[in-house]
Design a protein around this motif. Structure first.
Motif, PDB file in Angstrom:
ATOM      1  N   TRP A  31      40.866  12.828  73.002  1.00  0.00           N
ATOM      2  CA  TRP A  31      41.456  11.769  72.544  1.00  0.00           C
ATOM      3  C   TRP A  31      42.575  11.215  72.662  1.00  0.00           C
ATOM      4  O   TRP A  31      42.959   9.770  72.943  1.00  0.00           O
ATOM      5  N   GLY A  32      43.350  11.868  71.577  1.00  0.00           N
ATOM      6  CA  GLY A  32      44.463  11.842  71.277  1.00  0.00           C
ATOM      7  C   GLY A  32      45.319  11.239  72.421  1.00  0.00           C
ATOM      8  O   GLY A  32      45.703  10.462  72.739  1.00  0.00           O
ATOM      9  N   PRO A  33      45.409  11.847  73.744  1.00  0.00           N
ATOM     10  CA  PRO A  33      46.791  11.808  74.897  1.00  0.00           C
ATOM     11  C   PRO A  33      45.812  10.449  75.429  1.00  0.00           C
ATOM     12  O   PRO A  33      46.285  10.337  75.839  1.00  0.00           O
ATOM     13  N   ALA A  34      44.200  10.318  75.563  1.00  0.00           N
ATOM     14  CA  ALA A  34      44.012  10.021  76.291  1.00  0.00           C
ATOM     15  C   ALA A  34      43.801   7.819  75.479  1.00  0.00           C
ATOM     16  O   ALA A  34      44.529   7.062  76.335  1.00  0.00           O
ATOM     17  N   TYR A  35      44.258   7.582  74.016  1.00  0.00           N
ATOM     18  CA  TYR A  35      44.187   6.870  73.871  1.00  0.00           C
ATOM     19  C   TYR A  35      45.569   6.583  73.663  1.00  0.00           C
ATOM     20  O   TYR A  35      46.259   4.935  73.632  1.00  0.00           O
ATOM     21  N   GLY A  55      36.719   4.913  78.459  1.00  0.00           N
ATOM     22  CA  GLY A  55      36.814   5.544  80.032  1.00  0.00           C
ATOM     23  C   GLY A  55      36.321   7.304  78.860  1.00  0.00           C
ATOM     24  O   GLY A  55      35.008   7.965  80.425  1.00  0.00           O
ATOM     25  N   PHE A  56      36.287   7.645  78.069  1.00  0.00           N
ATOM     26  CA  PHE A  56      35.217   8.952  77.764  1.00  0.00           C
ATOM     27  C   PHE A  56      33.627   8.272  77.971  1.00  0.00           C
ATOM     28  O   PHE A  56      32.929   9.626  78.088  1.00  0.00           O
ATOM     29  N   LEU A  57      32.629   6.750  77.447  1.00  0.00           N
ATOM     30  CA  LEU A  57      31.714   7.017  77.899  1.00  0.00           C
ATOM     31  C   LEU A  57      31.455   6.736  79.255  1.00  0.00           C
ATOM     32  O   LEU A  57      30.775   7.557  80.223  1.00  0.00           O
ATOM     33  N   ALA A  58      32.425   7.007  80.061  1.00  0.00           N
ATOM     34  CA  ALA A  58      32.321   6.346  81.861  1.00  0.00           C
ATOM     35  C   ALA A  58      32.202   8.044  82.684  1.00  0.00           C
ATOM     36  O   ALA A  58      31.502   8.562  83.577  1.00  0.00           O
ATOM     37  N   ALA A  59      33.332   8.577  81.749  1.00  0.00           N
ATOM     38  CA  ALA A  59      33.475  10.049  81.746  1.00  0.00           C
ATOM     39  C   ALA A  59      31.162  11.315  81.381  1.00  0.00           C
ATOM     40  O   ALA A  59      31.199  11.749  82.151  1.00  0.00           O
ATOM     41  N   VAL A  60      30.702  10.388  80.461  1.00  0.00           N
ATOM     42  CA  VAL A  60      29.721  11.293  80.220  1.00  0.00           C
ATOM     43  C   VAL A  60      28.723  10.597  81.063  1.00  0.00           C
ATOM     44  O   VAL A  60      27.887  11.506  81.612  1.00  0.00           O
ATOM     45  N   ARG A  61      29.059   9.403  82.015  1.00  0.00           N
ATOM     46  CA  ARG A  61      27.992   8.581  83.135  1.00  0.00           C
ATOM     47  C   ARG A  61      27.925   9.838  84.124  1.00  0.00           C
ATOM     48  O   ARG A  61      27.662  10.092  84.667  1.00  0.00           O
ATOM     49  N   LEU A  63      29.666  12.832  84.497  1.00  0.00           N
ATOM     50  CA  LEU A  63      29.805  14.499  84.041  1.00  0.00           C
ATOM     51  C   LEU A  63      28.869  15.209  85.211  1.00  0.00           C
ATOM     52  O   LEU A  63      29.196  16.302  85.230  1.00  0.00           O
ATOM     53  N   ASP A  64      27.819  14.353  85.746  1.00  0.00           N
ATOM     54  CA  ASP A  64      27.102  15.963  86.655  1.00  0.00           C
ATOM     55  C   ASP A  64      27.678  15.422  87.399  1.00  0.00           C
ATOM     56  O   ASP A  64      27.244  16.565  88.710  1.00  0.00           O
ATOM     57  N   ARG A  65      28.713  15.128  88.259  1.00  0.00           N
ATOM     58  CA  ARG A  65      28.644  14.854  89.432  1.00  0.00           C
ATOM     59  C   ARG A  65      30.625  15.845  89.183  1.00  0.00           C
ATOM     60  O   ARG A  65      31.222  15.618  90.271  1.00  0.00           O
ATOM     61  N   PHE A  66      30.721  15.448  87.900  1.00  0.00           N
ATOM     62  CA  PHE A  66      32.482  16.411  87.630  1.00  0.00           C
ATOM     63  C   PHE A  66      32.707  17.939  87.769  1.00  0.00           C
ATOM     64  O   PHE A  66      31.539  18.307  87.739  1.00  0.00           O
ATOM     65  N   ASP A  67      33.174  18.492  88.854  1.00  0.00           N
ATOM     66  CA  ASP A  67      33.223  19.655  89.525  1.00  0.00           C
ATOM     67  C   ASP A  67      34.267  20.368  88.274  1.00  0.00           C
ATOM     68  O   ASP A  67      35.111  20.264  87.933  1.00  0.00           O
ATOM     69  N   ARG A  68      33.642  21.132  87.407  1.00  0.00           N
ATOM     70  CA  ARG A  68      34.113  21.904  86.126  1.00  0.00           C
ATOM     71  C   ARG A  68      35.139  23.095  86.689  1.00  0.00           C
ATOM     72  O   ARG A  68      35.059  23.677  85.691  1.00  0.00           O
ATOM     73  N   ARG A  69      34.817  23.704  87.815  1.00  0.00           N
ATOM     74  CA  ARG A  69      35.872  24.216  87.942  1.00  0.00           C
ATOM     75  C   ARG A  69      37.642  23.509  88.104  1.00  0.00           C
ATOM     76  O   ARG A  69      38.615  24.102  88.160  1.00  0.00           O
ATOM     77  N   ARG A  70      37.562  22.536  88.224  1.00  0.00           N
ATOM     78  CA  ARG A  70      38.606  21.094  87.705  1.00  0.00           C
ATOM     79  C   ARG A  70      39.306  21.013  86.502  1.00  0.00           C
ATOM     80  O   ARG A  70      37.857  21.020  85.059  1.00  0.00           O
ATOM     81  N   PRO A  71      40.483  21.131  86.149  1.00  0.00           N
ATOM     82  CA  PRO A  71      40.753  20.573  84.123  1.00  0.00           C
ATOM     83  C   PRO A  71      40.152  18.706  84.292  1.00  0.00           C
ATOM     84  O   PRO A  71      39.617  18.150  85.229  1.00  0.00           O
ATOM     85  N   PHE A  72      39.682  19.090  82.879  1.00  0.00           N
ATOM     86  CA  PHE A  72      39.023  17.847  82.365  1.00  0.00           C
ATOM     87  C   PHE A  72      39.748  16.731  82.215  1.00  0.00           C
ATOM     88  O   PHE A  72      39.945  15.309  82.732  1.00  0.00           O
ATOM     89  N   GLY A  73      40.528  16.821  81.199  1.00  0.00           N
ATOM     90  CA  GLY A  73      41.961  15.806  81.134  1.00  0.00           C
ATOM     91  C   GLY A  73      42.239  15.054  82.471  1.00  0.00           C
ATOM     92  O   GLY A  73      42.286  13.611  81.644  1.00  0.00           O
ATOM     93  N   PRO A  74      42.613  16.171  83.031  1.00  0.00           N
ATOM     94  CA  PRO A  74      43.938  15.088  84.444  1.00  0.00           C
ATOM     95  C   PRO A  74      42.077  14.014  85.270  1.00  0.00           C
ATOM     96  O   PRO A  74      42.457  12.561  85.107  1.00  0.00           O
ATOM     97  N   HIS A  77      41.654  11.364  82.598  1.00  0.00           N
ATOM     98  CA  HIS A  77      43.489   9.676  82.303  1.00  0.00           C
ATOM     99  C   HIS A  77      43.180   9.932  83.917  1.00  0.00           C
ATOM    100  O   HIS A  77      43.348   8.538  83.476  1.00  0.00           O
ATOM    101  N   ARG A  78      42.815   9.647  84.335  1.00  0.00           N
ATOM    102  CA  ARG A  78      42.749   8.533  85.699  1.00  0.00           C
ATOM    103  C   ARG A  78      41.724   7.791  85.298  1.00  0.00           C
ATOM    104  O   ARG A  78      42.277   6.641  85.448  1.00  0.00           O
ATOM    105  N   ILE A  79      40.895   8.485  84.186  1.00  0.00           N
ATOM    106  CA  ILE A  79      39.641   7.079  84.170  1.00  0.00           C
ATOM    107  C   ILE A  79      40.001   6.270  83.166  1.00  0.00           C
ATOM    108  O   ILE A  79      40.323   5.097  83.822  1.00  0.00           O
ATOM    109  N   VAL A  80      40.990   6.853  82.406  1.00  0.00           N
ATOM    110  CA  VAL A  80      41.749   5.486  81.786  1.00  0.00           C
ATOM    111  C   VAL A  80      42.677   4.707  81.690  1.00  0.00           C
ATOM    112  O   VAL A  80      42.816   3.594  81.528  1.00  0.00           O
ATOM    113  N   VAL A  81      43.443   5.412  82.154  1.00  0.00           N
ATOM    114  CA  VAL A  81      44.747   4.648  82.694  1.00  0.00           C
ATOM    115  C   VAL A  81      44.046   3.997  84.059  1.00  0.00           C
ATOM    116  O   VAL A  81      45.085   2.824  83.403  1.00  0.00           O
ATOM    117  N   ASN A  82      43.224   4.219  84.146  1.00  0.00           N
ATOM    118  CA  ASN A  82      42.608   2.843  85.496  1.00  0.00           C
ATOM    119  C   ASN A  82      42.592   1.930  85.156  1.00  0.00           C
ATOM    120  O   ASN A  82      42.608   0.114  85.309  1.00  0.00           O
TER     121      ASN A  82
END
Length: 173
Positions: A31-35, A55-61, A63-74, A77-82
């Motif tokens: 939350w802190g870095p995203a905000y 951004g977090f809500l979009a990530a939740v929606r 999440l099933d497509r997220f590749d968990r081998r990759r870090p969540f933060g980047p 951050h991509r979602i939030v910054v865009n």
């Protein structure tokens, strides 16, 4: 603060399986870095909070497509910054909207002048500077996250930093 890579992967795996407590752990860790990233791009505390939450809500929606081998933060951050860039662009098109440019409640006050000057840059320049110097991504990582050519990221970093320097130099005269 973000958990270890192993903790984060476990949180993502369990959040993908529907665990609200593990999604909450991801939220607390990021939350802190995203905000802060959203705030530094939009310079509006209320909008930054909305953008980070969206951004977090979009990530939740997604999440099933997220590749968990990759870090969540980047990915987050991509979602939030865009979203922050889009919000700042839309605000620029609505000049009648009030410019709210006060201090953010959770940001350190170490160099308020530099933060004010950062607010004078375009959203695109602010975004790459925030990602580079606040979130500490490399130019290559920023290019991947924002789906931009690396040369564009380098150019925006250079022009943004040059613009910051010229603003600060002019104001010190």
């Amino acid at each position: 603060m973000a958990g270890s890579g192993r903790d984060e992967r476990a949180w993502v795996r369990r959040a993908q399986a529907g665990s609200a407590s593990d999604f909450e752990a991801l939220f607390r860790a990021h939350w802190g870095p995203a905000y802060r990233a959203a705030y530094l791009v939009v310079r509006d505390a209320a909008a930054a909070e909305d953008i980070a939450q969206e951004g977090f809500l979009a990530a939740v929606r997604a999440l099933d497509r997220f590749d968990r081998r990759r870090p969540f933060g980047p990915w987050l951050h991509r979602i939030v910054v865009n979203r922050a860039i889009d919000w700042a662009r839309a605000r620029a098109l609505r000049p009648e909207a009030p410019q709210i440019d006060g201090p953010a409640p959770d940001l350190p006050e170490r160099d308020e002048q530099l933060l004010q000057e950062l607010g004078r840059l375009s959203p695109e320049h602010r975004a790459v500077i925030v990602m580079r110097y606040l979130l500490e991504y490399t130019p290559g990582e920023i290019a991947d996250l924002l789906e931009l050519p690396r040369g564009t990221v380098n150019s925006r970093l250079r022009r943004g930093l040059d613009r910051l320097k010229s603003i600060v130099d002019r104001d010190q005269r």
